[in-house]
Each structure stands twice: as C-alpha cells, then as structure tokens.
Design a protein around this motif. Structure first.
Motif, PDB file in Angstrom:
ATOM      1  N   UNK A  27      14.154   4.531  -5.009  1.00 48.04           N
ATOM      2  CA  UNK A  27      14.257   5.167  -3.692  1.00 48.04           C
ATOM      3  C   UNK A  27      13.179   4.617  -2.753  1.00 48.04           C
ATOM      4  N   UNK A  65       0.802  -1.217   0.000  1.00 45.16           N
ATOM      5  CA  UNK A  65       0.000   0.000   0.000  1.00 45.16           C
ATOM      6  C   UNK A  65       0.834   1.266   0.000  1.00 45.16           C
ATOM      7  N   UNK A  66       2.087   1.155   0.453  1.00 46.96           N
ATOM      8  CA  UNK A  66       2.931   2.358   0.520  1.00 46.96           C
ATOM      9  C   UNK A  66       3.204   2.921  -0.869  1.00 46.96           C
ATOM     10  N   UNK A  67       2.999   2.094  -1.878  1.00 40.68           N
ATOM     11  CA  UNK A  67       3.115   2.551  -3.266  1.00 40.68           C
ATOM     12  C   UNK A  67       2.076   3.627  -3.566  1.00 40.68           C
ATOM     13  N   UNK A  68       0.966   3.604  -2.834  1.00 39.57           N
ATOM     14  CA  UNK A  68      -0.158   4.504  -3.113  1.00 39.57           C
ATOM     15  C   UNK A  68      -0.246   5.652  -2.130  1.00 39.57           C
ATOM     16  N   UNK A  69       0.619   5.662  -1.111  1.00 40.90           N
ATOM     17  CA  UNK A  69       0.465   6.678  -0.065  1.00 40.90           C
ATOM     18  C   UNK A  69       1.564   7.722  -0.190  1.00 40.90           C
ATOM     19  N   UNK A  70       1.324   8.899   0.396  1.00 40.77           N
ATOM     20  CA  UNK A  70       2.348   9.948   0.335  1.00 40.77           C
ATOM     21  C   UNK A  70       3.616   9.519   1.066  1.00 40.77           C
ATOM     22  N   UNK A  71       4.717  10.156   0.719  1.00 42.89           N
ATOM     23  CA  UNK A  71       5.980   9.857   1.388  1.00 42.89           C
ATOM     24  C   UNK A  71       6.746   8.783   0.654  1.00 42.89           C
ATOM     25  N   UNK A  72       7.975   8.577   1.114  1.00 44.88           N
ATOM     26  CA  UNK A  72       8.845   7.585   0.487  1.00 44.88           C
ATOM     27  C   UNK A  72       8.226   6.197   0.697  1.00 44.88           C
ATOM     28  N   UNK A  73       8.041   5.421  -0.358  1.00 48.37           N
ATOM     29  CA  UNK A  73       7.454   4.089  -0.166  1.00 48.37           C
ATOM     30  C   UNK A  73       8.469   3.097   0.394  1.00 48.37           C
ATOM     31  N   UNK A 100      10.374  -0.619   0.112  1.00 48.56           N
ATOM     32  CA  UNK A 100      10.888  -1.313  -1.083  1.00 48.56           C
ATOM     33  C   UNK A 100       9.747  -2.103  -1.709  1.00 48.56           C
ATOM     34  N   UNK A 101       9.563  -1.893  -3.010  1.00 47.19           N
ATOM     35  CA  UNK A 101       8.488  -2.541  -3.750  1.00 47.19           C
ATOM     36  C   UNK A 101       8.558  -4.063  -3.602  1.00 47.19           C
TER      37      UNK A 101
END
Lengths: 392, 470
Positions: free
Chosen positions: A365, A284-292, A294-295
């Motif tokens: 990043x 989900x961090x791919x969709x949220x603000x800020x540095x995600x 690691x994919x």
C-alpha cells in the motif's frame, strides 16, 4: 536470458523477414542487436543475434523477440531447425551455454595478459576466439558505452574453467565479480531499455501468435502510466533510439509502417536524473507517519517486467519513464525514458507509484508522489564522463 | 607455509582486530531461501498482522550429539542449568569461554534419551565439536553445516527442513493442519503434528505473545510440507517469508544473533584455536562497525550484556564458571533496543545521492549489517562510549530504524544517545565497505523486545527477564 538456436537453409531468410535490421553485411562471426516490430511498426522486442556458423544463428535475450521468431520458425518456416534453451527460471538442469561479460577500462589489458598475445583487432559486434585455459573461447567484441570488452560464451561444462582463469588473471587488473544486484543496473549507464511492452496484445493479424504463446508470456505491468488502452504502451524503434538500426534494404514485417513513421517526428530516448531531495523524501517516507510512497529498492527500483511511469512537463504528459535505479558511480538515481520534444536540461516530473495501487505481490500500500527530474542524454555514462561531472 | 589453524592465521596476522575488520568474506548471508516471495514490507507486516512461514532450513548449523555423555558435554559447556531438561524440551543454550565471554547461542533440543541437537550459528557448534572430540566424552557427533552462501545453481541438501509458523493467526493454521484443536504445550516443549501424511516434530514457540510452532523433519520432505502448510494457511493470510525480511524479525523480538565468540585471546582457548581450521567461521568472519579497539577482548560480551543473566546457574560446573562468579551482575551492561531518529536515518540515505561528498556507509534495508558481527559505538552527549550497537535494520511495522544494543546500567530507558554509523578513517577494507564518512545518529534507548506486546506476553527466559531457568 533465453537462448534460441536456429539452423538450416531457411534460417537467415526467416530472421531477415522479421528484423528491422539490415542483413546486407552479416557474415559468420558477426553479431547484432536484432529488433522486431509488428505490422504497425511497433516494437515487439530486441535480442542479440550471433551468426555462429554457416546457416546457424543464436538469438539471446528476453523472451519477447525470441518468442516471436520461434513462432514464425515453427509455424511458417521452411528448412529451419529451432531449439530453445529457456532461462533458469523455466529451465530444469544446466544451461546449454555459459555466458560472461568482461567489461571495463582494464578488460583489454586483462585479455592480453591472459591470452599472452595482443587482443585480436575486432570491430564492435565482431566475433573471434580467445585462447583461455587451454580452450578456444568464442568472444563477441562488445562494449558498455564506449568501454571495450568482450562477451564470452561456450559449452556450459567449460564455464567454470574459463571463469576461474579470468578471475585468477584479473586480480592485478582489479577485476571484480558482479552480483545480480549490481548487474541489473549496468543498462542504466549504457542506456538500454531491457523490456519494453511488446506490441502483441491487440492486432488481429497477431491472433494466431497470441494463441501460440503460453499464458505465462503475458508479463506484468507496473508504474504510474495508467491508460486503459494497451496500445498506449506500445513503442516504436525510434522512441527507444533504434532508428539507426532500421534499414529499408529488405522486406520485413512492419516495413511499410516504419517507412511512414521514419518521416514523422518521434519521442526520443533520454536519461532522467531524479531530484535527490525528492528521492530522499520517498525513501524517508518509509520512516514517517502516514501512507508511504512506493518503496524505492536499491539499486534497482523497477517493480514489474514492464515498468511504465508517466512523465509530465507543465502538467502535460510528455513521455514515459521505464527502467529506474541507482548508479553508485555517479551518486545518481536515474531512469530511462522516451519524451516528446524536450531539450537536454528540461525539468520534468515523474509520477512515482500506482494510483490506484495494483494487486501485484511486489506492490505494498502506497501513495503516488511526483518526483522532479532533469532530462539528460542516454547513454548517461558518456554524458556523465564528458560533461556532468564538470558542471555538477 | 599456508596457515592450517585459526592460531596460525592469528599469528600471521599480528592484530586479530585488524584481521577480522578487514575480512574479505563479504556480507553475512542468509542462504538459499529466496530474498522475497512478495516484498519484504508485506512479509514483515504479515508476522505482525496475520502469519508467516519462516524457512530456517539453510542458515544454521545442526550439531547432533548422541551417547551416554551427551548431556554432560552440554552441562560442562553451558551456563544454563540442566537440572530439569527432560526429553521433548528445548532450551536456549549459551556456552562461554574460560574468560566468561559468550561464544554463541542457539537452541538445544533434547530429542531422545541421550540424544540432542544444537541448532544455531557456527561458533557454539564448533566449540561443542572440539570438546566432544578432545574431552574424552563417550558421544557420537554429526556436524551438518549450514548451506553454502553462494550455491550458484549447485544442488543444496541438509539433514532437516526447519520451518516456523508464527504470527497472530499461526495457531489457527496449526489446528487446521492438525484437523482439530491442539493442546498448547508449554513454551519450548516439543510434540508431534501430522502434516501431509507425515509425522512432523514440533517445538512450541511464539512471537509477540502469539503461540507458534517450529517444525522439522527429513529435508527430502521440504517441498511437500511447505506446500501443505501454505495451502492450509492461505485462508488465514499466511505468507511465506523470504530471507530478506527474515533476518530483520529479530529487531522486533530482541535476540542478538551475532556476538563475536570470546575465543581469540585466552591461553585456555589456545588448544581450541589450534584445532579450529584456518577456514573456520572464527578465522574468516567479518567484524564491522564504528567501534574499534586494539584489544579483541573489548569485543567480548558477558551473558548479562546480551540479556542472558537469568540463564547463569552455578548449580553445575562449566567452562567460564570461575570468571562469571567474579562478575557483579549489577555493574553489567544491559540489552536494549535503540530507536533511530527518522531524519538522521533519512540523511544517511540522502548521502547516497550527494555527488559532492563520499557519503555515509551504505545502510541496506531491512537488514543494514555489513559484517558477521557488528559493533557500533553508542555514545552519550559528551561523546563518551556508553554501549555497543550490535544488530541494525528497519522494520516496516514500527516504521523505524532499530538496533539491538547493550548499554551501561545507568543509561535509562528514554535517554537519547547517539550511534556512530560507519567506520573511522574512511572505512576498513571489507568488501562490503566503500570509502565513507562517519555520522552520529540520534537514538532513543527503548526496551528489548521493542514490540510492546512481546515484552509482556512472550514466554520464556530473557524475553520477560523472568527468573526461569531457561
């Protein structure tokens, strides 16, 4: 995969002198998981060794163990002929052999239908021939974590004919072709760690080997484990569950060191089941603000040839996590790891992502995040079948 | 008897919708080009921040038409005006069926006097070939098919290589290749460029307001041209773009690649269906998504619904003209981008790790489509269908799930709607589908193209909804 073919009167002696495995009962038509270590007993690599014919062998797998054997054959071997067929990344033209794995619960029934005869009674890693499409196809009795199956191989030109016959016969047995993406996750169920860091980078006794190896053999290292000392990445056969393969019935490189290691406690190979909420947070961090974070790619999230992530328990490093990915059969994200004295069920943390981020092309990043995980046995598939489904 | 034509296939199947919904084709593949050169997030970022080299050599059909009647063939089949289409210009060519439904679209290049090439998906090329062969046109045609989806190590060859250099730094790279400043010809005008000692043909293109070029030439020069462009572009941050990121660029630029060709039902297209082989795109393509109607015509889209209303010109006769003249443009659905709710999309991903439930239909990234044509229902708060979501994925630039959709004219920008993700009744028998449940995903109706800069600066046609004749 890379193929190395060795033949001649000196072939078996050379292989024996580099293998932790016993050669006491290794006639023609047998195969084994060949494991090589350095003088300090640290793992160089593993590959499948098939005894094809009198004084004729085929070693198949990642290049790490194969390079080591080829080096010794070329620089110190006597009465050996060696030829190498690199994998399709480096080879120009067709491979020398086709190689298929026919695996799964209906594989034996499929073979009986296809060959019109009861399957040959072969023990694990025993070899025989199967009549397929008018050809005598070489087969290694193999099995992925308890499921019976065969590895089939032969001259490249016959491959398509064999494949067509398998697919035609396989329809009623639900035979499914596996693409590269699905294939890359099979080892997560069966518990095999595909590419441990080869312990070849430091020992002065291996200087000649390092000078012989091409620059391209260096590989790439990824993950959160971040020691400046490459030796901290080296593993023993015991840490990857190969203790049963170590036999002191012959002389081999690393024997003395392994004899000492065999008497001391070792990390053990386990499966880590990653916490679904934490994995969801990473995705989900791919969709949220800020540095995600690691994919995490699906189904295989490993992003270097040598993936090594730090495993913590109570804030203390207790091991290393290697290959990682998704198993659709269990709706689980898992990794294979080597850990210190932790029982099954223990809760650990895998650090996911690099700090600082490396310059590898496949690394974007990102920030490092902790992922909770539970220690369960390897192979995961047997455990999952027997107890996991019942309790979860 | 084995079916020979599309019509045979349809007759045997009974339901066209069920046939296509249960296609065994698998996912729509962008073939041969490596999936990732670095990683798809980085490649997406490069087209926004520096520059990318797209390799379009393999996934499209080239259909070459030459001869005295060549222009007439296109004029008779295209909604576009051909009043002003000189040599060395190109246009986005859109043919419709007799019922006014779009068949497909692609780029039509006017290469020389009486010489054209259409480049795009198969349906429009097939339609052109049929009319060229059966319509009494004095033309010569060559059909250069897209590369095989699964070449499996076999050699692949095309007539042309085809690249695009795109992104904010693209023009600097192009001028460096040219060895000096290069006049920025108008959008969709063609020219030449010298690269690696070869004369290369160019089409002025652009992305998100920044000028770029499409270049092509003999396929044998593919490696040489590619190496030269990458070398020249390195100092400007040019990155090769793999097939995985490539197919997602349209989420940002707003082009809908995959309407279902409107050729399955009308009597006027029966001869075409009898001509199309049983192995054609139209016979084997996979129809995916939550929108299910027993009537195949409910999947047809008019030019207005795809944002091509401004292309429709009644200054010439063409197939579909009568049907389109009866259409009230103001009542047509309109093309938008749907910005998916972050948490709802994360919930879909989380379901893959839920061991107690079957989970939702797999959502791959950055391209989440699981058929050749994708039709998901867009519903309002009452569950009433207000549109169709037609192409779905994720962009790391916007950090969002996006889909391209067509919605009722009264649905305003900024409205929250829901996209139904996944197929009813546990899913169809497509090879890309496992048993799953459906989920309604919140989404905000947004402009297309989604990238704000593209909306104001991208030249040509539907992108600015300008009154141009392109």
């Amino acid at each position: 995969m890379t193929d190395l073919f060795l033949s001649g009167p000196g072939a078996e002696g050379l292989l024996r002198g580099l293998a932790v495995n016993s050669f006491a009962n290794f006639p023609v038509d047998r195969a084994k998981q060949f494991i090589a270590v350095n003088h300090s007993g640290q793992l160089i690599g593993d590959a499948i060794l098939a005894h094809l014919d009198e004084q004729s062998f085929n070693l198949v797998g990642h290049p790490m163990a194969i390079d080591w054997v080829q080096y010794h054959a070329e620089t110190g071997g006597h009465d050996i002929e060696v030829s190498r067929d690199g994998n399709s990344i480096v080879r120009a033209g067709d491979p020398r052999l086709f190689r298929y794995e026919l695996q799964g619960p209906t594989a034996l029934a499929l073979v009986e239908k296809l060959t019109g005869a009861p399957v040959p009674q072969l023990g694990f890693f025993h070899m025989g021939h199967l009549p397929i499409a008018g050809l005598q196809v070489r087969a290694i009795r193999h099995g992925m974590a308890g499921q019976p199956g065969y590895e089939l191989f032969g001259p490249w030109v016959e491959g398509e004919r064999v494949r067509d016959a398998l697919l035609q016969a396989g329809g009623e047995f639900g035979l499914t072709q596996v693409g590269a993406k699905g294939y890359s996750t099979a080892n997560l169920e069966s518990g095999w760690v595909p590419s441990p860091v080869p312990a070849v980078f430091t020992d002065e006794r291996l200087r000649g080997y390092r000078e012989w190896l091409p620059a391209s053999a260096a590989g790439s290292l990824g993950g959160s484990f971040d020691s400046a000392d490459i030796e901290d990445y080296f593993l023993t056969p015991y840490e990857l569950g190969y203790g049963r393969s170590v036999a002191f019935d012959h002389d081999f490189v690393g024997r003395e060191a392994l004899e000492a290691l065999s008497r001391t406690p070792s990390r053990r190979k386990v499966t880590l089941v990653w916490n679904p909420d934490d994995v969801q947070d990473v995705m989900g961090s791919l969709l949220r603000p800020g540095l995600p974070a690691k994919y995490i790619d699906m189904p295989k999230a490993r992003y270097a040839l040598f993936q090594v992530d730090r495993v913590l328990h109570g804030g203390v490093t207790v091991g290393q996590s290697f290959d990682c990915g998704y198993i659709a059969n269990e709706h689980s994200f898992v990794s294979l790891a080597a850990v210190d004295g932790l029982e099954d069920g223990a809760e650990v943390t895998v650090l996911w992502g690099e700090e600082p981020n490396s310059a590898k092309l496949q690394v974007e990043p990102h920030r490092q995040v902790p992922i909770r995980a539970t220690v369960v046995p390897a192979p995961f598939v047997q455990y999952a079948r027997e107890s996991y489904r019942a309790t979860h | 008897m084995a079916p020979k034509s599309l019509q045979d296939v349809l007759d045997a199947a009974g339901s066209t919708v069920e046939l296509l919904r249960n296609s065994q084709l698998g996912t729509y593949i962008y073939p041969v080009v490596p999936a990732e050169f670095t990683n798809w997030r980085r490649e997406q970022r490069a087209w926004r921040e520096t520059a990318v080299l797209y390799d379009q050599s393999h996934h499209m059909v080239n259909f070459f038409v030459k001869g005295p009647d060549a222009l007439k063939l296109f004029s008779d089949t295209g909604i576009n005006s051909f009043a002003n289409f000189p040599v060395n210009t190109a246009k986005q060519f859109v043919p419709t069926a007799s019922n006014g439904g779009v068949i497909g679209d692609g780029i039509l290049f006017h290469l020389e006097e009486q010489e054209f090439v259409y480049v795009g998906r198969a349906p429009a090329a097939n339609w052109l070939q049929f009319h060229a062969e059966t319509g009494g046109y004095d033309v010569e045609c060559t059909y250069d098919d897209r590369s095989p989806s699964r070449p499996y190590g076999q050699a692949v060859s095309r007539k042309y290589y085809r690249f695009q250099i795109q992104g904010p730094s693209a023009w600097q790279i192009i001028e460096k290749l040219n060895g000096g400043t290069l006049e920025q010809v108008k959008f969709f005008h063609m020219g030449h460029l010298g690269i690696a000692g070869e004369q290369v043909r160019t089409l002025r293109h652009g992305m998100a307001g920044a000028p770029g070029l499409e270049i092509w030439g003999p396929y044998e020069q593919h490696g040489k041209i590619r190496d030269a462009v990458l070398e020249a572009g390195a100092e400007f941050g040019l990155e090769p773009c793999g097939s995985r990121a490539y197919s997602s660029n349209t989420l940002e630029s707003g082009w809908i690649p995959s309407p279902l060709p409107a050729i399955y039902s009308s009597d006027a297209e029966r001869a075409y269906r009898e001509w199309l082989p049983a192995t054609s795109y139209e016979a084997v393509n996979a129809l995916a998504g939550s929108f299910v109607s027993g009537n195949i015509e409910d999947y047809y889209l008019t030019p207005w619904e795809l944002g091509y209303g401004s292309f429709v010109k009644f200054d010439h006769d063409f197939i579909g003209r009568d049907a389109l003249q009866k259409v009230d443009p103001a009542a047509q659905r309109k093309k938008v981008t749907l910005a998916w709710n972050d948490e709802d999309l994360a919930t879909i991903w989380a379901s893959f790790l839920d061991r107690d439930k079957p989970g939702y239909q797999f959502f791959d990234v950055p391209n989440a489509n699981y058929g050749s044509s994708n039709y998901d229902s867009v519903i309002d708060a009452d569950g009433t269908g207000v549109g169709l979501s037609l192409f779905t994925g994720v962009t790391a630039n916007e950090r969002r799930g996006l889909s391209l959709a067509t919605v009722d004219p009264n649905v305003e920008i900024g409205t929250e709607v829901r996209v139904v993700w996944g197929e009813p009744d546990g899913g169809s028998r497509k090879t890309t589908v496992e048993p799953h449940e459906q989920i309604s995903v919140r989404a905000v109706v947004s402009p297309a193209p989604y990238a704000v800069t593209a909306r104001t600066e991208y030249h040509g046609g539907w992108r600015t909804a300008a009154a141009g004749a392109r």
